[in-house]
Design an enzyme around this catalytic site. Structure first.
Site, PDB file in Angstrom:
ATOM      1  N   TYR A   1      20.460 -44.279  26.137  1.00  0.00           N
ATOM      2  CA  TYR A   1      19.860 -43.556  24.753  1.00  0.00           C
ATOM      3  C   TYR A   1      20.942 -42.728  24.149  1.00  0.00           C
ATOM      4  CZ  TYR A   1      15.818 -45.852  27.004  1.00  0.00           C
ATOM      5  OH  TYR A   1      14.806 -46.722  27.497  1.00  0.00           O
TER       6      TYR A   1
ATOM      7  N   ARG B   1       8.542 -46.614  25.183  1.00  0.00           N
ATOM      8  CA  ARG B   1       9.314 -45.794  26.362  1.00  0.00           C
ATOM      9  C   ARG B   1      10.519 -45.573  25.793  1.00  0.00           C
ATOM     10  NH1 ARG B   1      10.024 -45.144  31.771  1.00  0.00           N
ATOM     11  NH2 ARG B   1      12.006 -45.859  32.732  1.00  0.00           N
TER      12      ARG B   1
ATOM     13  N   HIS C   1      14.240 -42.894  36.237  1.00  0.00           N
ATOM     14  CA  HIS C   1      15.577 -43.802  36.623  1.00  0.00           C
ATOM     15  C   HIS C   1      16.259 -43.048  37.748  1.00  0.00           C
ATOM     16  CE1 HIS C   1      15.905 -44.944  32.171  1.00  0.00           C
ATOM     17  NE2 HIS C   1      15.006 -45.604  32.731  1.00  0.00           N
TER      18      HIS C   1
ATOM     19  N   ARG D   1       6.254 -46.658  32.140  1.00  0.00           N
ATOM     20  CA  ARG D   1       6.292 -48.188  31.894  1.00  0.00           C
ATOM     21  C   ARG D   1       4.996 -48.711  31.854  1.00  0.00           C
ATOM     22  NH1 ARG D   1       9.551 -46.465  36.326  1.00  0.00           N
ATOM     23  NH2 ARG D   1      11.984 -46.971  36.052  1.00  0.00           N
TER      24      ARG D   1
ATOM     25  N   HIS E   1       6.849 -51.661  25.664  1.00  0.00           N
ATOM     26  CA  HIS E   1       8.175 -50.861  26.072  1.00  0.00           C
ATOM     27  C   HIS E   1       8.893 -50.151  25.040  1.00  0.00           C
ATOM     28  CE1 HIS E   1      10.138 -50.624  29.827  1.00  0.00           C
ATOM     29  NE2 HIS E   1      11.326 -50.707  29.516  1.00  0.00           N
TER      30      HIS E   1
ATOM     31  N   LYS F   1       8.475 -47.353  40.201  1.00  0.00           N
ATOM     32  CA  LYS F   1       9.144 -48.505  41.033  1.00  0.00           C
ATOM     33  C   LYS F   1       9.459 -48.159  42.427  1.00  0.00           C
ATOM     34  CE  LYS F   1      11.649 -50.909  37.424  1.00  0.00           C
ATOM     35  NZ  LYS F   1      12.941 -51.418  36.845  1.00  0.00           N
TER      36      LYS F   1
END
Length: 294
Positions: free
Chosen positions: A275, A243, A266, A145, A240, A169
């Protein structure tokens, strides 16, 4: 009805501390709701049941409002009626049984492999160009990210072993692999280019701007936009996009979904599955284009 709306907006402002923009959105949703009730001769809020709300949502749908707007309105109604229930103005929350509206998920924008090759070949051989080339190669090679890239320190990179330590995150740390090609580019940048961009030995950021500072999100965005224009690619390219392209290209070439999930950081594999939908859509388009019995 208007009195209750005013009380609710005051509650959101004082108790919840919502922004003016959020308050205006709530007020607008409730204004439409109030008008609908008046037009249908429903004068008392305690006469509203779930069926009335369903008909109101149907009314909004027929006006061709987006699923996102309708979903937000349902949330507004649910919270508004809960407020009225808490205030003992009504005996039950009729909005609690409303079924959530699910809008279509927009597929992420990504570049083809050919477009990515063009974009990555756009920077020149100046110090800034070598830095930008390395920066974009890292984005594409790792799928990290924007916030993760700008927080990488020099000590987080191990070019010999071929990985970067990333803080994602929730401050979750993960190890992201990079190719030998990118490791060599990083090594050259760190040894030959980065020291010439530095203004202070105290700066540990991996990527340094022309002013000797670490990149901001906005600064990185502007850098990518610069190369979007120079490349001539007619797509909206953002940090982004790298990514999305990283994940799409891996899955198109047979990568395991769980492995891609791990590399992207994730927590839920359903987020990664978008995806596979991109890959399936591309296959379907090619089939329609090339099958002789169209």
């Amino acid at each position: 009805m208007d009195v209750y709306v005013d009380e609710y907006i005051t509650f959101l402002k004082i108790e919840k501390g919502l922004s003016t923009a959020s308050l205006n959105s709530y007020r607008q949703d409730l204004k439409h709701y109030s008008t609908y009730l008046a037009d249908n001769e429903i004068r008392s809020i305690d006469k509203v049941d779930t069926e009335v709300l369903i008909q109101f949502i149907k009314f909004l749908t027929e006006k061709s409002l987006s699923p996102k707007t309708i979903s937000r309105t349902q949330s507004t109604l649910r919270n508004f009626h809960q407020f009225l229930l808490n205030q003992n103005i009504i005996d039950m929350n009729p909005a609690i049984k409303l079924t959530a509206v699910r809008g279509e998920k927009k597929l992420p924008e990504y570049l083809t492999i050919e477009e990515m090759e063009i974009l990555l070949g756009t920077p020149d051989n100046s110090l800034a160009g070598i830095r930008d080339s390395t920066l974009m190669e890292v984005l594409y090679a790792s799928g990290i990210r924007v916030s993760e890239l700008i927080s990488i320190k020099k000590a987080d990179v191990n070019t010999e072993m071929g990985f970067i330590r990333v803080s994602g995150k929730g401050s979750k740390e993960r190890i992201v692999p990079i190719t030998d090609f990118v490791a060599k580019k990083l090594n050259h940048y760190i040894i030959e280019v980065r020291p010439q961009l530095l203004k202070s030995d105290d700066n540990e950021d991996l990527f340094i701007t022309n002013r000797g500072r670490g990149f901001t999100r906005q600064g990185l965005w502007k850098t990518i936009k610069k190369y979007e224009l120079l490349s001539g690619i007619r797509k909206n390219i953002t940090p982004h996009t790298f990514r999305h392209s990283f994940a799409t290209h891996l899955i198109e070439n047979g990568a395991d979904l769980r492995a891609v999930q791990e590399m992207l950081g994730h927590s839920d594999i359903s987020t990664t599955q978008i995806y596979t939908q991109i890959s399936t859509t591309k296959i379907r388009e090619m089939y329609k284009q090339f099958h002789p019995r169209k």
